[in-house]
Scaffold this motif. Structure first.
Motif: not given
Length: 103
Positions: A3, A6, A23-24, A26, A29, A33
């Motif tokens: 978190k 991101y 930053s939320t 999919k 992220r 990742d």
């Protein structure tokens, strides 16, 4: 838990580009990742953002200053390892904007 990375990465991108990416999402992220799993660090993300904003901001390429381009697995390491001559960049920008010469 990524978190923190991101929000740090996207906040930095938004600050440098004047955009409002979230930053939320999919997709964002998953890109972050994937690069973290490959061993890249927060500082690596910052450097990619710095490198590409320096070379693309104010050009026709500025529209590509977005997570899906910058954090793409095929390009990220290349963007990270770009060597950018700041004096040369300033000269190119000045010539591009200030003359009839095509680059």
């Amino acid at each position: 838990d990524n978190k923190h990375i991101y929000s740090s990465v996207i906040d930095y991108l938004n600050k440098k580009t004047g955009k409002a990416y979230k930053s939320t999402t999919k997709k964002t992220r998953s890109l972050v990742d994937a690069r973290v799993k490959e061993g890249f660090t927060l500082e690596d993300f910052y450097k990619v953002i710095d490198n590409k904003t320096l070379t693309w901001k104010g050009t026709k390429w500025e529209k590509y200053l977005r997570p899906s381009t910058l954090f793409n697995g095929d390009k990220f390491e290349g963007y990270l390892n770009e060597s950018i001559d700041i004096e040369e960049k300033g000269e190119i920008t000045a010539n591009w904007r200030g003359s009839d010469k095509r680059l």
